[in-house]
Design a protein around this motif. Structure first.
Motif, PDB file in Angstrom:
ATOM      1  N   ILE A 185     -12.232   6.583   0.300  1.00 23.54           N
ATOM      2  CA  ILE A 185     -10.822   6.839   0.006  1.00 23.54           C
ATOM      3  C   ILE A 185     -10.434   6.215  -1.327  1.00 23.54           C
ATOM      4  O   ILE A 185      -9.789   6.849  -2.166  1.00 23.54           O
ATOM      5  N   ALA A 186     -10.827   4.974  -1.537  1.00 22.71           N
ATOM      6  CA  ALA A 186     -10.489   4.295  -2.787  1.00 22.71           C
ATOM      7  C   ALA A 186     -11.107   5.014  -3.984  1.00 22.71           C
ATOM      8  O   ALA A 186     -10.427   5.284  -4.985  1.00 22.71           O
TER       9      ALA A 186
ATOM     10  N   GLU B 123     -10.325  -3.706  -1.427  1.00 23.29           N
ATOM     11  CA  GLU B 123      -8.878  -3.913  -1.292  1.00 23.29           C
ATOM     12  C   GLU B 123      -8.131  -3.795  -2.614  1.00 23.29           C
ATOM     13  O   GLU B 123      -7.086  -4.421  -2.802  1.00 23.29           O
ATOM     14  N   ASN B 124      -8.668  -2.983  -3.528  1.00 25.51           N
ATOM     15  CA  ASN B 124      -7.948  -2.721  -4.775  1.00 25.51           C
ATOM     16  C   ASN B 124      -6.933  -1.591  -4.623  1.00 25.51           C
ATOM     17  O   ASN B 124      -5.938  -1.551  -5.345  1.00 25.51           O
ATOM     18  N   ILE B 125      -7.174  -0.689  -3.700  1.00 26.74           N
ATOM     19  CA  ILE B 125      -6.216   0.365  -3.441  1.00 26.74           C
ATOM     20  C   ILE B 125      -5.001  -0.241  -2.734  1.00 26.74           C
ATOM     21  O   ILE B 125      -5.147  -1.094  -1.861  1.00 26.74           O
ATOM     22  N   PRO B 126      -3.770   0.138  -3.120  1.00 20.96           N
ATOM     23  CA  PRO B 126      -2.595  -0.414  -2.441  1.00 20.96           C
ATOM     24  C   PRO B 126      -2.605  -0.090  -0.948  1.00 20.96           C
ATOM     25  O   PRO B 126      -3.003   1.010  -0.546  1.00 20.96           O
ATOM     26  N   ARG B 127      -2.168  -1.037  -0.158  1.00 23.37           N
ATOM     27  CA  ARG B 127      -2.170  -0.817   1.286  1.00 23.37           C
ATOM     28  C   ARG B 127      -1.333   0.395   1.667  1.00 23.37           C
ATOM     29  O   ARG B 127      -1.722   1.170   2.546  1.00 23.37           O
ATOM     30  N   ASP B 128      -0.181   0.580   1.029  1.00 22.65           N
ATOM     31  CA  ASP B 128       0.667   1.722   1.351  1.00 22.65           C
ATOM     32  C   ASP B 128      -0.084   3.035   1.175  1.00 22.65           C
ATOM     33  O   ASP B 128       0.048   3.953   1.993  1.00 22.65           O
TER      34      ASP B 128
ATOM     35  N   ASP C  36     -11.247   2.468   8.415  1.00 22.22           N
ATOM     36  CA  ASP C  36     -11.773   1.284   7.742  1.00 22.22           C
ATOM     37  C   ASP C  36     -10.610   0.641   6.997  1.00 22.22           C
ATOM     38  O   ASP C  36     -10.125   1.168   6.002  1.00 22.22           O
ATOM     39  N   LEU C  37     -10.147  -0.506   7.484  1.00 22.52           N
ATOM     40  CA  LEU C  37      -9.008  -1.195   6.890  1.00 22.52           C
ATOM     41  C   LEU C  37      -9.436  -2.438   6.116  1.00 22.52           C
ATOM     42  O   LEU C  37      -8.652  -3.377   5.958  1.00 22.52           O
ATOM     43  N   GLU C  38     -10.673  -2.421   5.648  1.00 22.18           N
ATOM     44  CA  GLU C  38     -11.220  -3.527   4.850  1.00 22.18           C
ATOM     45  C   GLU C  38     -10.981  -4.866   5.563  1.00 22.18           C
ATOM     46  O   GLU C  38     -11.281  -4.984   6.732  1.00 22.18           O
ATOM     47  N   ALA C  39     -10.406  -5.849   4.895  1.00 21.94           N
ATOM     48  CA  ALA C  39     -10.168  -7.141   5.544  1.00 21.94           C
ATOM     49  C   ALA C  39      -8.717  -7.288   5.996  1.00 21.94           C
ATOM     50  O   ALA C  39      -8.286  -8.385   6.353  1.00 21.94           O
ATOM     51  N   GLY C  40      -7.970  -6.182   5.950  1.00 21.04           N
ATOM     52  CA  GLY C  40      -6.588  -6.225   6.418  1.00 21.04           C
ATOM     53  C   GLY C  40      -5.553  -6.390   5.328  1.00 21.04           C
ATOM     54  O   GLY C  40      -4.374  -6.559   5.609  1.00 21.04           O
ATOM     55  N   TYR C  41      -5.998  -6.399   4.066  1.00 17.49           N
ATOM     56  CA  TYR C  41      -5.072  -6.466   2.927  1.00 17.49           C
ATOM     57  C   TYR C  41      -4.145  -7.683   2.987  1.00 17.49           C
ATOM     58  O   TYR C  41      -2.959  -7.608   2.669  1.00 17.49           O
TER      59      TYR C  41
ATOM     60  N   GLU D  87     -13.212  -6.381   8.159  1.00 15.36           N
ATOM     61  CA  GLU D  87     -14.277  -7.170   7.533  1.00 15.36           C
ATOM     62  C   GLU D  87     -13.988  -8.660   7.594  1.00 15.36           C
ATOM     63  O   GLU D  87     -12.843  -9.086   7.448  1.00 15.36           O
ATOM     64  N   ASP D  88     -15.052  -9.449   7.756  1.00 20.07           N
ATOM     65  CA  ASP D  88     -14.862 -10.904   7.667  1.00 20.07           C
ATOM     66  C   ASP D  88     -15.149 -11.441   6.266  1.00 20.07           C
ATOM     67  O   ASP D  88     -14.767 -12.561   5.943  1.00 20.07           O
ATOM     68  N   GLN D  89     -15.842 -10.643   5.434  1.00 18.09           N
ATOM     69  CA  GLN D  89     -16.189 -11.062   4.076  1.00 18.09           C
ATOM     70  C   GLN D  89     -16.891 -12.417   4.066  1.00 18.09           C
ATOM     71  O   GLN D  89     -16.849 -13.156   3.091  1.00 18.09           O
ATOM     72  N   VAL D  90     -17.501 -12.761   5.188  1.00 16.11           N
ATOM     73  CA  VAL D  90     -18.176 -14.040   5.413  1.00 16.11           C
ATOM     74  C   VAL D  90     -17.257 -15.224   5.093  1.00 16.11           C
ATOM     75  O   VAL D  90     -17.696 -16.257   4.555  1.00 16.11           O
ATOM     76  N   LYS D  91     -15.984 -15.066   5.439  1.00 22.06           N
ATOM     77  CA  LYS D  91     -15.047 -16.183   5.300  1.00 22.06           C
ATOM     78  C   LYS D  91     -15.387 -17.241   6.349  1.00 22.06           C
ATOM     79  O   LYS D  91     -16.146 -16.982   7.296  1.00 22.06           O
TER      80      LYS D  91
END
Length: 259
Positions: free
Chosen positions: A51-52, A61-66, A87-92, A113-117
């Motif tokens: 989509i991005a 998460e570079n695409i705006p959430r809206d 797919d909502l990435e890490a939740g913006y 995603e957890d992005q290994v946080k």
């Protein structure tokens, strides 16, 4: 028209069924229409990368959430009675709010995603997403994803697997429906993940060199999706067409008019 709650329940059932759930990721209305109308399709999944990229944004998460919410909502509309997981990435930066908005536009499942946080932070994100779904009264399929294998680098494979299992247990305990482990995993790694977390709880991505679908089902995997690879298949065909045209050729034999 099937309600959002009914579609969520259906998606949960598809993940729990003995048959491996296969979802070919889509990234806009026309790809959603084509896949939705393909015999054998039981659910749709969106790909954030796809989509991005189709809208000129880098992944991550570079695409705006809206804009992302609007796009997955359009896909859910085109899908009709089929359940759609996004797919909502890490939740913006707001996993709970993002899941709530996704449900509002008809989405009944999501990758997060957890992005290994740090584990505690990743668990809080899962808890926020689960709470948002519960508040909406929807049996939402939260597919908690770890990037442990994608970002493993030169770490010891045993340590990476142990980290993934620890994260999977924590996310499932926090209310996630499934645990998504993208990466090129071998049969032994997949088997150990399923053994540790339970059958029909582990989800994989289909990539070049990944284990066969039949073997994934035998091992107890719940779902296989294709992330950005479905878009790469389409782009490969497009590049091949351009190359052939420039060489004096034309449309390949067997091309079907699908839009």
């Amino acid at each position: 028209m099937t309600s959002t709650a009914e579609k969520a329940t259906k998606l949960q059932e598809l993940h729990a069924a003995p048959e491996l759930l296969l979802v070919v990721n889509v990234w806009d209305a026309i790809t959603a229409k084509v896949v939705a109308e393909t015999p054998g399709t039981k659910a749709l999944a969106t790909a954030s990368h796809g989509i991005a990229a189709s809208r000129g944004y880098e992944d991550g998460e570079n695409i705006p959430r809206d804009l992302m919410i609007a796009e997955v909502g359009l896909i859910a509309k085109v899908a009709g009675d089929l359940p759609v997981t996004a797919d909502l990435e890490a939740g913006y930066g707001d996993p709970g709010g993002t899941v709530a908005r996704a449900i509002d536009v008809g989405i009944v499942g999501a990758n997060l995603e957890d992005q290994v946080k740090p584990l505690a932070d990743a668990v809080k994100a899962v808890e926020a997403a689960v709470a948002a779904a519960e508040s909406a009264g929807v049996d939402f399929v939260l597919n908690a994803r770890t990037d442990a294998f994608l970002k493993a680098g030169d770490k010891d494979p045993e340590a990476v697997l142990a980290d993934a299992i620890e994260r999977g247990r924590a996310y499932l305990d926090a209310g996630a429906s499934n645990f998504f482990v993208p990466g090129k995993l071998d049969e032994t790694q997949v088997g150990r993940l399923v053994e540790a977390l339970g059958e029909r709880r582990v989800n994989l991505i289909g990539i070049p060199g990944s284990i066969p679908l039949k073997r994934a089902q035998e091992l107890g995997v719940a779902r296989v999706s294709y992330g950005p690879w479905s878009q790469n298949v389409a782009l490969t065909a497009l590049e091949d067409l351009a190359t052939d045209v420039y060489a004096g050729g034309g449309l390949p034999e067997g091309t079907r008019k699908l839009n």
